[in-house]
Enzyme design. Structure first.
Site, PDB file in Angstrom:
ATOM      1  N   GLY A 241      31.963  33.319  18.834  1.00 16.36           N
ATOM      2  CA  GLY A 241      32.752  33.101  19.761  1.00 16.36           C
ATOM      3  C   GLY A 241      33.593  31.259  20.543  1.00 16.36           C
ATOM      4  N   SER A 242      33.469  31.463  21.648  1.00 13.77           N
ATOM      5  CA  SER A 242      34.304  30.562  22.175  1.00 13.77           C
ATOM      6  C   SER A 242      33.405  29.010  21.873  1.00 13.77           C
ATOM      7  CB  SER A 242      35.242  30.674  23.103  1.00 13.77           C
ATOM      8  OG  SER A 242      33.389  30.395  24.197  1.00 13.77           O
ATOM      9  N   VAL A 243      34.670  28.140  21.607  1.00 13.47           N
ATOM     10  CA  VAL A 243      33.755  26.780  21.793  1.00 13.47           C
ATOM     11  C   VAL A 243      32.769  26.373  22.688  1.00 13.47           C
ATOM     12  CG1 VAL A 243      34.202  24.128  21.626  1.00 13.47           C
ATOM     13  CG2 VAL A 243      35.834  25.707  20.191  1.00 13.47           C
ATOM     14  N   GLY A 246      29.622  28.199  22.105  1.00 11.07           N
ATOM     15  CA  GLY A 246      29.033  27.471  21.408  1.00 11.07           C
ATOM     16  C   GLY A 246      27.932  26.026  21.962  1.00 11.07           C
ATOM     17  N   GLU A 263      29.684  30.543  14.960  1.00  9.83           N
ATOM     18  CA  GLU A 263      31.606  30.623  14.019  1.00  9.83           C
ATOM     19  C   GLU A 263      32.538  30.901  15.693  1.00  9.83           C
ATOM     20  OE1 GLU A 263      35.514  31.470  13.720  1.00  9.83           O
ATOM     21  OE2 GLU A 263      34.362  34.164  13.053  1.00  9.83           O
ATOM     22  N   CYS A 298      39.874  34.027  15.432  1.00 12.78           N
ATOM     23  CA  CYS A 298      39.589  32.519  15.646  1.00 12.78           C
ATOM     24  C   CYS A 298      40.520  31.768  14.121  1.00 12.78           C
ATOM     25  CB  CYS A 298      38.312  32.402  15.235  1.00 12.78           C
ATOM     26  SG  CYS A 298      37.129  33.376  16.365  1.00 12.78           S
ATOM     27  N   GLU A 399      43.210  26.278  22.900  1.00 14.67           N
ATOM     28  CA  GLU A 399      43.463  28.054  21.904  1.00 14.67           C
ATOM     29  C   GLU A 399      43.532  29.051  22.790  1.00 14.67           C
ATOM     30  OE1 GLU A 399      40.690  30.356  19.304  1.00 14.67           O
ATOM     31  OE2 GLU A 399      39.461  29.497  20.596  1.00 14.67           O
TER      32      GLU A 399
END
Length: 495
Positions: A241-243, A246, A263, A298, A399
């Site tokens: 997923g996204s930062v 995370g 990831e 990603c 991003e």
């Protein structure tokens, strides 16, 4: 009462949607607490794809408890039996590959042809990890006469896996492979934007595993995912997923000190040196952007750094190649670029295109919604190319997760490398040069976990995939992923 929609007949335009829309755990289907549900809509035209159960904390707890109860017997199942079940799952997935790809095409908007590749990729990863079940080995450690010291690799217990919307089926089916091969049980939380292929996965392979070994919980919003992460009986979480997601997972997992495998996002660079093969470089720039997934990847190489001597020629060649990617209905096999997954993501990408223009970048291609009236009800965006991009611009640093490609002109290699490494991300990088010394030098200096030289976009099963910096931790698609779902025990014997 079970929540179901009648399965539609398979056809070129409408898949056999999953009949069950409940939660799958303990080998059976269960409605969400209080019958909570939400309605899914296709990003292609806004049509309803039916309802899905909206799991609460209590529902997630029930699924985790089912997995927890099933763990001892699955842990003790002979490795060859675990492998056989994974291979059976791969065979069933291939048998229904067309419908699975079509479900994802309508549910997440990606074109059906690359979605068929996702299905094959998932089946291949199940077989790959089935072949590694006996390789999670310990070792003996010399301790002198009369003593034996050795280590064991043991499974962790219940593993939670949370997937992303860009590869919904692949991230559910492929990412259950390593934990199950290692002897863990799994609870899968598919993306709320595209949960249907995972429900169909449960219908297809749920009976292959003992009750509670393989489980699926669907949920809208953050509640179900957070409940899975903080549950004390969940031993590890894997997230794609996204930062931001995370960080949230790490914060919540800290309360129970459970490890995480992340990831996350990327703002990846492709570097073109003056001596590169120009047609191959232009092909790679377009390929690496993953326009077939509308840039929603990603690993997309969305920042392209071109030496000034080749910049203008390559920019012209890229514009020519972008014409091959025209938004279209994703269920059409001839479509090369489908729809953006949601209205929210669609607005976000269009905002970034506006920001790029406002900051002074030159919109060199695309950048609008298509004029085709047949696509007016869906979330479509043309492939977009910016030139004259500067490293300080937001489109160069953040991003976008959409079909937006940025070209940079460079002359000084040191300044270029600093710009390449500037973002907080570090997932992939692609280098294009005929000079081996240059390729090897820069491959060691770019801050990315996965580097291609005169190649882009491809994954190689067995080669570790993962990022540096805030692009995540751990490695997947390799032997290390199997070991990541084990823990080491030391045994010392005096005899």
């Amino acid at each position: 009462m079970e929540m179901k929609t009648s399965p539609a007949p398979a056809s070129p335009t409408h898949p056999a949607l999953p009949a069950h829309r409940e939660l799958f755990y303990g080998g059976a289907w269960h409605p969400a607490h209080g019958g909570a549900h939400w309605e899914c809509f296709s990003p292609t035209n806004g049509s309803s794809l039916g309802i899905c159960a909206d799991a609460s904390d209590a529902d997630v707890d029930a699924a985790v408890q089912a997995a927890h109860c099933a763990f001892p017997a699955w842990r003790d199942t002979h490795p060859s039996d675990r492998a056989a079940r994974l291979r059976q799952a791969a065979a069933r997935i291939r048998q229904h590959g067309g419908d699975l790809a079509l479900i994802d095409a309508l549910d997440c908007g990606n074109a059906i042809t690359p979605m068929k590749g996702d299905v094959e990729n998932a089946a291949t990863q199940l077989e790959f990890f089935a072949g590694l079940v006996t390789e999670a080995k310990g070792e003996t450690i010399p301790m002198g006469h009369g003593r034996l010291n050795y280590t064991l690799r043991e499974p962790l217990g219940v593993v939670g896996r949370i997937g992303a919307f860009n590869h919904p089926f692949m991230f559910s089916a492929a990412k259950m492979a390593a934990p199950l091969a290692a002897g863990n049980t799994v609870v899968i939380k598919p993306p709320e934007q595209a949960p249907l292929s995972t429900l169909r996965l449960a219908e297809l392979v749920g009976d292959l595993f003992p009750p509670g070994v393989f489980n699926v919980v669907t949920g809208r919003g953050k509640e179900a995912g957070q409940a899975l992460v903080r549950h004390p009986a969940v031993a590890k979480i894997g997230l794609i997923g996204s930062v931001e997601a995370g960080r949230a997972v790490m914060r919540t997992a800290a309360d129970t000190l459970k490890p995480v495998l992340l990831e996350l996002g990327g703002k990846n660079a492709l570097i073109g040196f003056a001596d590169a093969d120009l047609p191959a470089l232009a092909d790679a720039i377009v390929q690496g952007m993953n326009f077939a997934w509308c840039g929603q990847s990603c690993g997309s190489t969305s920042r392209v750094f071109l030496h000034e001597s080749i910049h203008d020629r390559i920019a012209d060649m890229v514009r020519e190649r972008l014409a091959a990617f025209q938004p279209g209905l994703p269920q059409d096999p001839d479509t090369t670029m489908g729809a953006i997954v949601s209205a929210e993501q669609h607005r976000r990408i269009l905002d970034y295109i506006r920001i790029g223009r406002d900051e002074g970048a030159t919109l060199s291609y695309g950048g609008t919604v298509p004029a085709d009236p047949g696509l007016a009800q869906g979330f479509f965006i043309e492939p977009t190319l910016f030139t004259g991009v500067q490293p300080s611009m937001r489109i160069a640093r953040e991003e976008i997760f959409g079909p937006v490609l940025s070209l940079f002109r460079w002359t000084d290699a040191g300044a270029m490398l600093a710009a390449v490494n500037a973002p907080d991300y570090g997932l992939t990088c692609s280098l294009w040069t005929r000079d081996l010394a240059t390729a090897l030098e820069f491959s060691s200096r770019v801050q990315a976990g996965y580097v291609w030289i005169n190649e882009v976009g491809r994954h190689f099963l067995g080669a570790p995939y993962g990022g540096f910096k805030q692009s995540g931790n751990g490695r997947e698609e390799c032997f290390d992923e199997l070991l990541a779902f084990t823990q080491t025990k030391n045994v010392h014997v005096r005899y």
